[in-house]
Design a protein around this motif. Sequence first.
Motif, PDB file in Angstrom:
ATOM      1  N   ALA A  44      -7.990 -50.686   0.437  1.00 20.84           N
ATOM      2  CA  ALA A  44      -9.170 -50.201   1.160  1.00 20.84           C
ATOM      3  C   ALA A  44      -9.293 -48.685   1.087  1.00 20.84           C
ATOM      4  N   THR A  45      -8.177 -47.988   1.150  1.00 22.62           N
ATOM      5  CA  THR A  45      -8.207 -46.534   1.064  1.00 22.62           C
ATOM      6  C   THR A  45      -8.653 -46.074  -0.315  1.00 22.62           C
ATOM      7  N   SER A  46      -8.156 -46.712  -1.357  1.00 23.88           N
ATOM      8  CA  SER A  46      -8.535 -46.299  -2.706  1.00 23.88           C
ATOM      9  C   SER A  46      -9.984 -46.651  -3.009  1.00 23.88           C
ATOM     10  N   MET A  47     -10.522 -47.726  -2.427  1.00 20.42           N
ATOM     11  CA  MET A  47     -11.914 -48.093  -2.653  1.00 20.42           C
ATOM     12  C   MET A  47     -12.863 -47.114  -1.971  1.00 20.42           C
ATOM     13  N   ALA A  48     -12.420 -46.475  -0.923  1.00 22.43           N
ATOM     14  CA  ALA A  48     -13.283 -45.580  -0.158  1.00 22.43           C
ATOM     15  C   ALA A  48     -13.069 -44.113  -0.507  1.00 22.43           C
ATOM     16  N   SER A  49     -12.408 -43.820  -1.617  1.00 21.44           N
ATOM     17  CA  SER A  49     -12.129 -42.432  -1.933  1.00 21.44           C
ATOM     18  C   SER A  49     -13.063 -41.909  -3.021  1.00 21.44           C
ATOM     19  N   VAL A  50     -13.295 -40.617  -2.976  1.00 22.57           N
ATOM     20  CA  VAL A  50     -14.122 -39.926  -3.959  1.00 22.57           C
ATOM     21  C   VAL A  50     -13.192 -39.071  -4.805  1.00 22.57           C
ATOM     22  N   ASP A  51     -13.321 -39.176  -6.128  1.00 22.45           N
ATOM     23  CA  ASP A  51     -12.509 -38.371  -7.040  1.00 22.45           C
ATOM     24  C   ASP A  51     -13.341 -37.176  -7.493  1.00 22.45           C
ATOM     25  N   ALA A  52     -12.842 -35.984  -7.266  1.00 24.86           N
ATOM     26  CA  ALA A  52     -13.585 -34.772  -7.629  1.00 24.86           C
ATOM     27  C   ALA A  52     -12.634 -33.767  -8.262  1.00 24.86           C
ATOM     28  N   ASP A  53     -13.103 -33.107  -9.314  1.00 21.72           N
ATOM     29  CA  ASP A  53     -12.303 -32.104 -10.007  1.00 21.72           C
ATOM     30  C   ASP A  53     -13.159 -30.890 -10.312  1.00 21.72           C
ATOM     31  N   ALA A  54     -12.632 -29.707 -10.020  1.00 23.48           N
ATOM     32  CA  ALA A  54     -13.310 -28.468 -10.394  1.00 23.48           C
ATOM     33  C   ALA A  54     -13.095 -28.256 -11.888  1.00 23.48           C
ATOM     34  N   THR A  55     -14.159 -27.892 -12.593  1.00 24.40           N
ATOM     35  CA  THR A  55     -14.046 -27.669 -14.030  1.00 24.40           C
ATOM     36  C   THR A  55     -14.246 -26.206 -14.409  1.00 24.40           C
ATOM     37  N   GLY A  56     -14.703 -25.388 -13.476  1.00 26.22           N
ATOM     38  CA  GLY A  56     -14.856 -23.973 -13.783  1.00 26.22           C
ATOM     39  C   GLY A  56     -15.556 -23.219 -12.671  1.00 26.22           C
ATOM     40  N   TYR A  57     -15.539 -21.892 -12.785  1.00 25.54           N
ATOM     41  CA  TYR A  57     -16.244 -21.040 -11.833  1.00 25.54           C
ATOM     42  C   TYR A  57     -16.679 -19.776 -12.562  1.00 25.54           C
ATOM     43  N   GLU A  58     -17.632 -19.090 -11.955  1.00 27.08           N
ATOM     44  CA  GLU A  58     -18.079 -17.817 -12.504  1.00 27.08           C
ATOM     45  C   GLU A  58     -18.430 -16.893 -11.347  1.00 27.08           C
ATOM     46  N   VAL A  59     -17.858 -15.691 -11.367  1.00 25.69           N
ATOM     47  CA  VAL A  59     -18.212 -14.679 -10.379  1.00 25.69           C
ATOM     48  C   VAL A  59     -19.467 -13.986 -10.918  1.00 25.69           C
ATOM     49  N   VAL A  60     -20.608 -14.271 -10.304  1.00 28.42           N
ATOM     50  CA  VAL A  60     -21.890 -13.754 -10.783  1.00 28.42           C
ATOM     51  C   VAL A  60     -22.039 -12.282 -10.419  1.00 28.42           C
ATOM     52  N   ASP A  61     -21.817 -11.954  -9.148  1.00 24.61           N
ATOM     53  CA  ASP A  61     -21.858 -10.561  -8.685  1.00 24.61           C
ATOM     54  C   ASP A  61     -21.028 -10.457  -7.408  1.00 24.61           C
ATOM     55  N   GLU A  62     -21.154  -9.336  -6.693  1.00 26.57           N
ATOM     56  CA  GLU A  62     -20.361  -9.100  -5.479  1.00 26.57           C
ATOM     57  C   GLU A  62     -20.634 -10.127  -4.381  1.00 26.57           C
ATOM     58  N   ARG A  63     -21.789 -10.763  -4.399  1.00 26.39           N
ATOM     59  CA  ARG A  63     -22.184 -11.660  -3.318  1.00 26.39           C
ATOM     60  C   ARG A  63     -22.419 -13.108  -3.757  1.00 26.39           C
ATOM     61  N   THR A  64     -22.063 -13.446  -4.992  1.00 28.53           N
ATOM     62  CA  THR A  64     -22.368 -14.787  -5.485  1.00 28.53           C
ATOM     63  C   THR A  64     -21.279 -15.308  -6.430  1.00 28.53           C
ATOM     64  N   VAL A  65     -20.895 -16.570  -6.236  1.00 28.91           N
ATOM     65  CA  VAL A  65     -19.965 -17.277  -7.125  1.00 28.91           C
ATOM     66  C   VAL A  65     -20.571 -18.645  -7.412  1.00 28.91           C
ATOM     67  N   THR A  66     -20.483 -19.100  -8.656  1.00 30.93           N
ATOM     68  CA  THR A  66     -20.905 -20.463  -8.978  1.00 30.93           C
ATOM     69  C   THR A  66     -19.672 -21.292  -9.309  1.00 30.93           C
ATOM     70  N   VAL A  67     -19.691 -22.530  -8.876  1.00 38.96           N
ATOM     71  CA  VAL A  67     -18.586 -23.457  -9.122  1.00 38.96           C
ATOM     72  C   VAL A  67     -19.149 -24.672  -9.857  1.00 38.96           C
ATOM     73  N   THR A  68     -18.485 -25.069 -10.937  1.00 35.52           N
ATOM     74  CA  THR A  68     -18.852 -26.266 -11.682  1.00 35.52           C
ATOM     75  C   THR A  68     -17.768 -27.315 -11.430  1.00 35.52           C
ATOM     76  N   TYR A  69     -18.193 -28.539 -11.137  1.00 33.12           N
ATOM     77  CA  TYR A  69     -17.238 -29.608 -10.814  1.00 33.12           C
ATOM     78  C   TYR A  69     -17.852 -30.947 -11.167  1.00 33.12           C
ATOM     79  N   GLN A  70     -17.002 -31.967 -11.231  1.00 32.13           N
ATOM     80  CA  GLN A  70     -17.485 -33.321 -11.474  1.00 32.13           C
ATOM     81  C   GLN A  70     -16.982 -34.254 -10.388  1.00 32.13           C
ATOM     82  N   VAL A  71     -17.797 -35.259 -10.107  1.00 31.16           N
ATOM     83  CA  VAL A  71     -17.517 -36.192  -9.018  1.00 31.16           C
ATOM     84  C   VAL A  71     -17.646 -37.625  -9.548  1.00 31.16           C
ATOM     85  N   VAL A  72     -16.696 -38.491  -9.142  1.00 34.59           N
ATOM     86  CA  VAL A  72     -16.759 -39.916  -9.443  1.00 34.59           C
ATOM     87  C   VAL A  72     -16.572 -40.663  -8.123  1.00 34.59           C
ATOM     88  N   ALA A  73     -17.524 -41.550  -7.816  1.00 37.29           N
ATOM     89  CA  ALA A  73     -17.442 -42.349  -6.590  1.00 37.29           C
ATOM     90  C   ALA A  73     -17.465 -43.830  -6.965  1.00 37.29           C
TER      91      ALA A  73
END
Length: 131
Positions: A44-73
């Motif tokens: 039951a625990t494994s059926m109700a879990s979400v698998d997510a992995d970060a694949t990258g990030y980019e510091v755009v400027d002093e006030r902004t960061v972008t994060v790229t990730y993938q999700v499997v439910a």
Amino acid sequence: MTTQQLLDERYGRRTSRRATRAWWITVAVVAVAATTALGWSTVATSMASVDADATGYEVVDERTVTVTYQVVAPTDATVACALEAQDVEHGVVGWRVVEHAVQAGQAQAFTDTIPTVAGATTGLLNSCWFA
């Protein structure tokens, strides 16, 4: 004959075979029930879990960061993910919770922007869960 057997015979103490059998049956039933409950809890625990992995990030400027990730439910659902931006000393300088609709069993990639209050050096995917 052992001393215990001699004393039992002398004073008429005997262990009933019926009581011994009932005790072992009770132990077996409890063991099977505990094993079944643990197995179901794991499934039951494994059926109700979400698998997510970060694949990258980019510091755009002093006030902004972008994060790229993938999700499997495991089911079609809305998934919420917590994203964070950290500075050089691993202090959290930005935090955002985003929601996305995902399809069952398919890895889906997302890119989201995190506003920060100070200069960030990294962007992370903290966790994902069903919304």
